[in-house]
Design an enzyme around this catalytic site. Structure first.
Site, PDB file in Angstrom:
ATOM      1  N   ALA A 159       0.859  -1.185   0.000  1.00 41.07           N
ATOM      2  CA  ALA A 159       0.000   0.000   0.000  1.00 41.07           C
ATOM      3  C   ALA A 159       0.891   1.230   0.000  1.00 41.07           C
ATOM      4  O   ALA A 159       1.925   1.251   0.660  1.00 41.07           O
ATOM      5  CB  ALA A 159      -0.927   0.008   1.220  1.00 41.07           C
ATOM      6  N   SER A 162       0.448   9.253   0.328  1.00 39.70           N
ATOM      7  CA  SER A 162       1.196  10.458   0.005  1.00 39.70           C
ATOM      8  C   SER A 162       2.415  10.645   0.894  1.00 39.70           C
ATOM      9  O   SER A 162       3.393  11.256   0.479  1.00 39.70           O
ATOM     10  CB  SER A 162       0.286  11.682   0.127  1.00 39.70           C
ATOM     11  OG  SER A 162      -0.203  11.805   1.444  1.00 39.70           O
ATOM     12  N   VAL A 163       2.368  10.120   2.115  1.00 34.24           N
ATOM     13  CA  VAL A 163       3.454  10.335   3.074  1.00 34.24           C
ATOM     14  C   VAL A 163       4.335   9.102   3.222  1.00 34.24           C
ATOM     15  O   VAL A 163       5.547   9.221   3.400  1.00 34.24           O
ATOM     16  CB  VAL A 163       2.874  10.747   4.442  1.00 34.24           C
ATOM     17  CG1 VAL A 163       3.946  10.722   5.522  1.00 34.24           C
ATOM     18  CG2 VAL A 163       2.243  12.128   4.356  1.00 34.24           C
ATOM     19  N   GLN A 165       4.633   4.399   2.701  1.00 32.48           N
ATOM     20  CA  GLN A 165       4.102   3.177   2.131  1.00 32.48           C
ATOM     21  C   GLN A 165       4.320   2.031   3.109  1.00 32.48           C
ATOM     22  O   GLN A 165       5.135   2.123   4.027  1.00 32.48           O
ATOM     23  CB  GLN A 165       4.733   2.856   0.785  1.00 32.48           C
ATOM     24  CG  GLN A 165       6.207   2.518   0.809  1.00 32.48           C
ATOM     25  CD  GLN A 165       6.775   2.356  -0.604  1.00 32.48           C
ATOM     26  OE1 GLN A 165       6.318   2.998  -1.555  1.00 32.48           O
ATOM     27  NE2 GLN A 165       7.765   1.498  -0.754  1.00 32.48           N
ATOM     28  N   VAL A 166       3.575   0.954   2.917  1.00 36.00           N
ATOM     29  CA  VAL A 166       3.592  -0.163   3.854  1.00 36.00           C
ATOM     30  C   VAL A 166       4.073  -1.432   3.160  1.00 36.00           C
ATOM     31  O   VAL A 166       3.672  -1.737   2.032  1.00 36.00           O
ATOM     32  CB  VAL A 166       2.189  -0.397   4.467  1.00 36.00           C
ATOM     33  CG1 VAL A 166       2.198  -1.619   5.384  1.00 36.00           C
ATOM     34  CG2 VAL A 166       1.728   0.836   5.226  1.00 36.00           C
ATOM     35  N   LYS A 180       5.926   0.315   8.026  1.00 31.24           N
ATOM     36  CA  LYS A 180       5.580   1.582   7.383  1.00 31.24           C
ATOM     37  C   LYS A 180       6.853   2.407   7.213  1.00 31.24           C
ATOM     38  O   LYS A 180       7.582   2.643   8.170  1.00 31.24           O
ATOM     39  CB  LYS A 180       4.563   2.346   8.229  1.00 31.24           C
ATOM     40  CG  LYS A 180       4.013   3.604   7.576  1.00 31.24           C
ATOM     41  CD  LYS A 180       2.861   4.173   8.397  1.00 31.24           C
ATOM     42  CE  LYS A 180       2.214   5.353   7.709  1.00 31.24           C
ATOM     43  NZ  LYS A 180       1.053   5.880   8.475  1.00 31.24           N
ATOM     44  N   ASP A 315      -9.233  10.369  11.351  1.00 27.93           N
ATOM     45  CA  ASP A 315      -9.280  10.069   9.923  1.00 27.93           C
ATOM     46  C   ASP A 315      -9.940   8.714   9.718  1.00 27.93           C
ATOM     47  O   ASP A 315      -9.344   7.783   9.165  1.00 27.93           O
ATOM     48  CB  ASP A 315      -7.865  10.085   9.334  1.00 27.93           C
ATOM     49  CG  ASP A 315      -7.876  10.243   7.815  1.00 27.93           C
ATOM     50  OD1 ASP A 315      -8.924  10.609   7.267  1.00 27.93           O
ATOM     51  OD2 ASP A 315      -6.836  10.006   7.185  1.00 27.93           O
TER      52      ASP A 315
END
Length: 545
Positions: A159, A162-163, A165-166, A180, A315
């Protein structure tokens, strides 16, 4: 003049040294670089008819209307969707920093009309992943050794946002974890892009007087702070740990376990969750009983965190919610947390209780007491405005009440009462609408009011019962103790000042009183859970009475 222009977007420490020639030259170079980034940004906005959208051209001064008319020559073929959707498309083209800014911008329902806000809400936090080589290099720098020292295996990105990825990893003990990794150079890129956005806000403030009431510069400063906090994964781990404690105490949801020994500024390692994301189409194929249970968990976990602990996951979109193999709701991605102080929690509870009684004057008085409505307005007028929002939804079924619609109506009304911006309450409002949307997607006939009843009743009993007044009394005693402790020093300082004045060592005759700040005619409304409370209280009262 140039120096005054430069100071518009400077930090306080930069303003102090602006007189230094070297600092001035550096700031000039920074401004030039920002200007060229701004040109690129403007070109992308032009291509999507988002620089001066045709829908809003009549609202801007004539020179900007002309610029907008000319710019639309270059946007042919890119005018799909409404202004909000086109703006979202432009932000996606501009890259990760702008995507993140757009997500924050989407929380400001008070700044835009409903259609534009709806268009922004579809902004997806999905960007191409960066290479494995870069991810492995980041891990090696953070851990001081190749990733293989701590992990048996590490997958390709599963995944990307914007900041960060995993990746899916496996520890040497066989445990599966989520790794992450922050994007390389994302801090520098975010900083530069936020500089460009700040310049846009400054120019908009100067060129479009009608926008000044929305305080674009203040909002960009607020957005910058939120974005930069997300760029330290140690802070996200702290928020994840805090919500994990709440999850354990309430039993309403679950939070992945953190591996603190592997946490760094650019790395976060936590338990891997097997399950189905609520954003997946597969979730809608689940049995009705499972979807109904999940909808209830979403609402109750949000309300319990907010009312009982004053902190909530801010969120709660479908992508950050997973149902594990045991049917338990799991929250992930804790980059943004919302917080409410005791006064704000009490405000919500008092407001809710007022709506249960349909006592609009009581609700209005609560708003005036906490200072959300300036004193030059009349309580009776505000009570009447609240009645206009609350009465139409009393007696209606929950499925017939749209939280988003109630909030937008409330924003329109309260704007007339010059309510001060409350950033933490904007976040609450946005998250409430997110949670409602998730629950209704899972179960269109879901009765969120009935699901909320146990949490709200507990909060009302706590805040309106004897425990509240005992705590108030103890807090009052503590404040009195602290005041008495400082009284001797304060008295001594006053005595020294009086002696120096009497002996002519100081002259107070020329001291001018500071001017009181002028309140703007129309201040932006950032209205919290009162909208949620109105709908919740009215629907609940309809069932209770």
């Amino acid at each position: 003049m140039m120096r005054r222009f430069l100071q518009n977007g400077l930090k306080p420490e930069e303003k102090i040294y602006l007189g230094n020639t070297l600092t001035y030259k550096r700031l000039m170079l920074k401004m030039i670089a920002t200007f060229f980034r701004l040109l690129r940004t403007a070109w992308v906005l032009i291509r999507h008819d988002s620089l001066v959208p045709v829908e809003y051209a009549p609202l801007v001064p004539l020179p900007l209307r002309i610029i907008g008319f000319i710019s639309r020559i270059f946007s042919i073929g890119n005018r799909k969707g409404n202004a909000g959707e086109r703006f979202a498309n432009a932000l996606e083209d501009l890259g990760p920093a702008y995507i993140k800014f757009g997500q924050i911008l989407s929380t400001r329902g008070d700044m835009f009309d409903a259609e534009f806000a709806e268009g922004l809400s579809r902004l997806k936090d999905k960007v191409p992943p960066f290479s494995m080589d870069k991810a492995e290099k980041t891990l090696a720098v953070e851990w001081g050794a190749p990733w293989s020292k701590h992990l048996k295996s590490l997958s390709q990105p599963v995944a990307a946002a914007s900041v960060a990825q995993v990746h899916k990893g496996e520890l040497h003990n066989g445990e599966i974890v989520a790794v992450k990794v922050l994007r390389p150079n994302i801090v520098q890129r975010m900083t530069k892009d936020m500089d460009a956005i700040a310049l846009v806000a400054s120019l908009a403030h100067t060129a479009i007087p009608k926008l000044r009431r929305l305080r674009p510069k203040a909002f960009v400063a607020e957005a910058r702070r939120a974005v930069m906090l997300e760029l330290d994964l140690r802070l996200e781990a702290a928020g994840q740990s805090e919500l994990a404690e709440i999850a354990e105490e309430t039993g309403l949801f679950r939070v992945p376990k953190i591996h603190w020994d592997l946490i760094g500024k650019n790395i976060l390692v936590s338990e891997w969750i097997d399950g189905i994301a609520l954003s997946s189409p597969d979730i809608l194929a689940q049995p009705e009983t499972i979807k109904q249970n999940l909808a209830r968990q979403v609402i109750q976990s949000f309300l319990a965190s907010t009312f009982e602990y004053g902190v909530f996951h801010a969120d709660m979109h479908e992508g950050n919610l997973i149902v594990d193999n045991d049917g338990k709701l799991v929250l992930i991605d804790f980059g943004i947390l919302g917080r409410l102080g005791d006064a704000e929690i009490r405000f919500e509870i008092d407001t809710l209780y007022g709506f249960l009684q349909r006592d609009y004057y009581k609700i209005a008085k609560v708003h005036f007491d906490i200072g959300y409505v300036p004193p030059h307005h009349k309580i009776e007028d505000f009570a009447s405005a609240l009645r206009a929002v609350g009465e139409p939804i009393f007696g209606k079924k929950a499925e017939d009440v749209s939280m988003a619609k109630v909030l937008m109506q409330l924003l329109e009304i309260t704007e007339l009462f010059d309510m001060e911006m409350q950033p933490q309450l904007i976040l609450l409002q946005k998250t409430m609408m997110q949670a409602e949307g998730v629950a209704r997607r899972l179960d269109p006939s879901f009765d969120m009011w009935e699901a909320s009843r146990p949490i709200v009743e507990k909060a009302v009993r706590r805040e309106l019962g004897p425990e509240r007044y005992i705590n108030d009394f103890l807090d009052g005693l503590d404040r009195t103790r602290k005041t008495l402790q400082t009284l001797p020093d304060a008295t001594d300082n006053i005595a020294k000042l009086a002696k120096a004045w009497a002996e002519g060592e100081i002259d107070l005759s020329g001291v001018q009183q500071p001017e009181k700040p002028k309140s703007s005619i129309l201040r932006p409304v950032a209205y919290l859970g009162a909208g949620a409370v109105i709908a919740l209280g009215s629907a609940w009262a309809a069932g209770a009475f």
